[in-house]
Scaffold this active site. Structure first.
Site, PDB file in Angstrom:
ATOM      1  N   ASP A 207       0.827  -1.207   0.000  1.00 49.33           N
ATOM      2  CA  ASP A 207       0.000   0.000   0.000  1.00 49.33           C
ATOM      3  C   ASP A 207       0.865   1.263   0.000  1.00 49.33           C
ATOM      4  OD1 ASP A 207      -1.836   1.996   0.509  1.00 49.33           O
ATOM      5  OD2 ASP A 207      -2.926   0.851   2.006  1.00 49.33           O
TER       6      ASP A 207
ATOM      7  N   ASP B  10     -10.593   4.093  -1.492  1.00 47.45           N
ATOM      8  CA  ASP B  10     -11.217   3.058  -0.656  1.00 47.45           C
ATOM      9  C   ASP B  10     -12.733   2.971  -0.833  1.00 47.45           C
ATOM     10  OD1 ASP B  10      -8.656   2.887   0.232  1.00 47.45           O
ATOM     11  OD2 ASP B  10      -9.139   3.090   2.364  1.00 47.45           O
TER      12      ASP B  10
HETATM   13  C1  GLA Z   1      -5.513   2.194   2.727  1.00 43.23           C
HETATM   14  C2  GLA Z   1      -6.021   1.057   1.851  1.00 43.23           C
HETATM   15  C3  GLA Z   1      -7.069   0.252   2.611  1.00 43.23           C
HETATM   16  C4  GLA Z   1      -6.450  -0.298   3.889  1.00 43.23           C
HETATM   17  C5  GLA Z   1      -5.884   0.831   4.723  1.00 43.23           C
HETATM   18  C6  GLA Z   1      -5.091   0.317   5.917  1.00 43.23           C
HETATM   19  O1  GLA Z   1      -6.510   3.118   2.990  1.00 43.23           O
HETATM   20  O2  GLA Z   1      -6.545   1.557   0.657  1.00 43.23           O
HETATM   21  O3  GLA Z   1      -7.566  -0.812   1.812  1.00 43.23           O
HETATM   22  O4  GLA Z   1      -5.446  -1.215   3.553  1.00 43.23           O
HETATM   23  O5  GLA Z   1      -5.000   1.649   3.957  1.00 43.23           O
HETATM   24  O6  GLA Z   1      -4.486   1.316   6.647  1.00 43.23           O
END
Ligand code: GLA
Length: 391
Positions: A150, A218
């Site tokens: 990520d 997200d």
């Molecule tokens: C980001 C990702 C999410 C999750 C969070 C965790 O927002 O897009 O899917 O993994 O981080 O902190």
């Protein structure tokens, strides 16, 4: 994650388009879109060894494993400190990651983990920056089968880059570095890129070894966000295929924020998109309705079809959208979606969808067989869908 922080990278897209090349190796894993579960959507920071074991147990007892779900993925907040040698250790909620992997494997499942190319993850935990090979080796040694990587923690460096092109290169280098580290670690690990679709990742995700890449910011458990993400995927089909998938984010089915018609729309769109099916609910407390929705074999077969073609929008007419996905046996999955909150009747001309004469269709949610000549009128619930497999 605030996606807008990175949108200034967009001008680099044209440059990338000129340099993109076809998919390299890595096609031996994720031959069909990965299926499993991920901790984030339901548990967020509240995860532990015990919870992950309970999810693995429930994946088996609910019938999800037998329906094709395999990966049990731990998202952010498992990390502890690095020792004097720089080796990462889990925090106290995960006393023994190798033992957890052994447990998950003993159930015929696979274990996934999460990190960032930055110094810190989105939740502020330890990232992999400067420790990529050590981390890849540690994951391999634990028996990890899937890594979600990520971008988050690299944002500050990207923003300080002298140009969008330099920022883009920095991101590509970071993802390439972990790809190479995973390869060197010698264990097949599904490589999931999470950088929210910036710089049109679908054009270069395979080049940095991605087996899947998030195409958006997200998701959350509200119809508006789910439909915004799902319907925005039009036009991306040609970038997906066996070993390399567009990822519109994890499922929210069963988390309670949408009604049954809306969750059907969510599942139906995701399978037409050949999206990874990573359940994001608490598998240990599912209702029979949620289990039925997540394990519907005909619906899953559309997603997991061996042809590996992502579907796309055929047409939109106001709130009605018709999407189609070609399947290996020559049939097509057809989704007739109603984005309006009230029920609507729609007469579908099957000639417009490439079918001539009498066609046989299976309504996969209602488990009904239909014979259609020319056109057919469907009444679609508000925010709902009719999902067909048509020959
Ligand atoms: C980001 C990702 C999410 C999750 C969070 C965790 O927002 O897009 O899917 O993994 O981080 O902190």
């Amino acid at each position: 994650m605030n996606v807008r922080l990175l949108t200034w990278c967009a001008p680099a897209v044209a440059l990338i388009a000129l340099t993109a090349s076809p998919a390299p190796a890595a096609a031996q894993i994720a031959a069909t879109p990965p299926m499993g579960w991920n901790s984030w959507n339901h548990f967020h920071r509240n995860i532990s060894d015990q919870i992950v074991r309970a999810q693995a147990d429930a994946m088996v007892s609910s019938g999800m494993r037998d329906a094709g779900y395999v990966y049990v993925n731990i998202d952010d907040t498992w990390q502890g400190d690095r020792d004097a040698q720089g080796i990462i250790h889990p925090n106290s909620k995960f006393p023994d990651m190798k033992a957890l992997a052994d447990y998950v494997h003993s159930k015929g499942l696979k274990l996934g983990i999460y990190s960032s190319p930055g110094a810190k993850t989105c939740a502020g935990y330890e990232g992999s920056l400067g420790h990529e090979q050590q981390d890849a080796d540690t994951y391999a040694q634990w028996g990890i089968d899937y890594l979600k990587y990520d971008l988050c923690g690299l944002r500050t460096q990207l923003q300080a880059a002298p140009s969008p092109e330099a920022a883009h290169q920095m991101m590509v280098d970071a993802y390439t570095k972990m790809r190479d580290a995973l390869k060197k670690a010698g264990r097949p690990i599904v490589y999931s890129l999470c950088q929210y679709g910036n710089d049109a990742v679908w054009r270069w995700g395979t080049d940095v070894g991605g087996n899947l890449w998030r195409t958006t910011g997200d998701i959350n458990d509200h119809y508006n966000r789910m439909e915004e993400i799902g319907f925005s995927q039009a036009g991306l089909a040609r970038f997906a295929g066996p070993g390399h998938w567009n990822d519109p984010d994890m499922l929210e089915v069963g988390n309670g924020g949408m009604n049954a018609d809306e969750y059907r729309t969510h599942m139906s769109l995701w399978v037409i998109l050949a999206a990874p099916l990573l359940a994001g609910n608490d598998l240990s407390t599912m209702t029979p309705e949620t289990i039925a929705m997540l394990t519907n074999r005909d619906v899953i077969a559309i997603d997991q079809d061996r042809l590996g073609r992502q579907g796309d929008r055929v047409y939109a007419e106001g709130p009605i959208e018709v999407w189609a996905k070609p399947l290996a046996d020559g049939s097509k999955a057809i989704g007739i979606f109603n984005r309006h909150p009230r029920p609507m009747a729609e007469t579908v001309d099957f000639g417009r969808l490439g079918f001539h004469g009498t066609v046989h269709a299976r309504d996969v949610w209602d488990a009904k067989d239909l014979t259609i000549s020319g056109s057919q009128t469907f009444t679609i619930p508000g925010h709902g869908v009719v999902l067909l497999r048509v020959k």
